[in-house]
Scaffold this motif. Structure first.
Motif, PDB file in Angstrom:
ATOM      1  N   UNK A   8       0.829  -1.201   0.000  1.00  0.00           N
ATOM      2  CA  UNK A   8       0.000   0.000   0.000  1.00  0.00           C
ATOM      3  C   UNK A   8       0.863   1.249   0.000  1.00  0.00           C
ATOM      4  N   UNK A   9       1.899   1.231   0.828  1.00  0.00           N
ATOM      5  CA  UNK A   9       2.828   2.362   0.910  1.00  0.00           C
ATOM      6  C   UNK A   9       4.234   1.816   1.106  1.00  0.00           C
ATOM      7  N   UNK A  10       5.221   2.545   0.558  1.00  0.00           N
ATOM      8  CA  UNK A  10       6.628   2.135   0.650  1.00  0.00           C
ATOM      9  C   UNK A  10       7.406   3.287   1.272  1.00  0.00           C
ATOM     10  N   UNK A  11       8.289   2.944   2.200  1.00  0.00           N
ATOM     11  CA  UNK A  11       9.101   3.954   2.879  1.00  0.00           C
ATOM     12  C   UNK A  11      10.573   3.589   2.798  1.00  0.00           C
ATOM     13  N   UNK A  17       8.033   6.762  -0.573  1.00  0.00           N
ATOM     14  CA  UNK A  17       8.560   6.761  -1.941  1.00  0.00           C
ATOM     15  C   UNK A  17       7.667   5.904  -2.835  1.00  0.00           C
ATOM     16  N   UNK A  18       7.865   6.035  -4.137  1.00  0.00           N
ATOM     17  CA  UNK A  18       7.072   5.247  -5.089  1.00  0.00           C
ATOM     18  C   UNK A  18       7.554   3.800  -5.162  1.00  0.00           C
ATOM     19  N   UNK A  33      -0.103   3.245  -3.504  1.00  0.00           N
ATOM     20  CA  UNK A  33      -0.513   4.622  -3.253  1.00  0.00           C
ATOM     21  C   UNK A  33       0.025   5.575  -4.319  1.00  0.00           C
ATOM     22  N   UNK A  34       1.280   5.398  -4.720  1.00  0.00           N
ATOM     23  CA  UNK A  34       1.929   6.296  -5.681  1.00  0.00           C
ATOM     24  C   UNK A  34       1.719   5.874  -7.130  1.00  0.00           C
TER      25      UNK A  34
END
Length: 127
Positions: A8-11, A17-18, A33-34
């Motif tokens: 869902x989201x990357x960090x 970040x994408x 998300x991106x």
């Protein structure tokens, strides 16, 4: 071995970040998300860019941009879309001037790659 997973989201640290690549394991994480509803060529560029981090074993963004561009241009992808792809992932309103300047520099390099590739095709009469 390269493995791609969608999250869902990357960090990276505390920065969203994408996409991100682990240089040791080859794990590529892509952010829903991106990257939702992204143009297929742009997504292909992002994935090839992330693969390049692992293949080249580098954090050098410009080297990964160059490799991803070459791989996809050689596959016949639109040069225009390959230039647009980089604009999808770069933040031209980044918080620091250094980051904004670096992102504009990457964009310039991508546009120049497309120009040179196009000129080579015209010169050689191929495509």
């Amino acid at each position: 071995m390269i493995r791609i997973v969608w999250k869902d989201r990357v960090f990276v640290g505390d920065v969203e970040v994408s996409a991100a690549t682990d240089l040791q394991t080859g794990l590529i994480e892509l952010s829903r998300n991106w990257l939702k509803d992204i143009h297929p060529v742009w997504l292909e560029f992002i994935i090839e860019h992330e693969k390049s981090h692992y293949i080249l074993q580098t954090f050098d963004e410009t080297a990964c941009d160059a490799r991803a561009f070459q791989v996809l241009a050689d596959k016949g992808r639109s040069l225009t879309e390959l230039v647009k792809a980089i604009t999808r992932i770069l933040n031209f309103n980044a918080p620091t001037e250094e980051e904004r300047n670096f992102n504009w520099y990457r964009f310039h390099l991508q546009a120049e790659r497309a120009r040179q590739y196009s000129n080579t095709i015209k010169k050689n009469g191929k495509r």
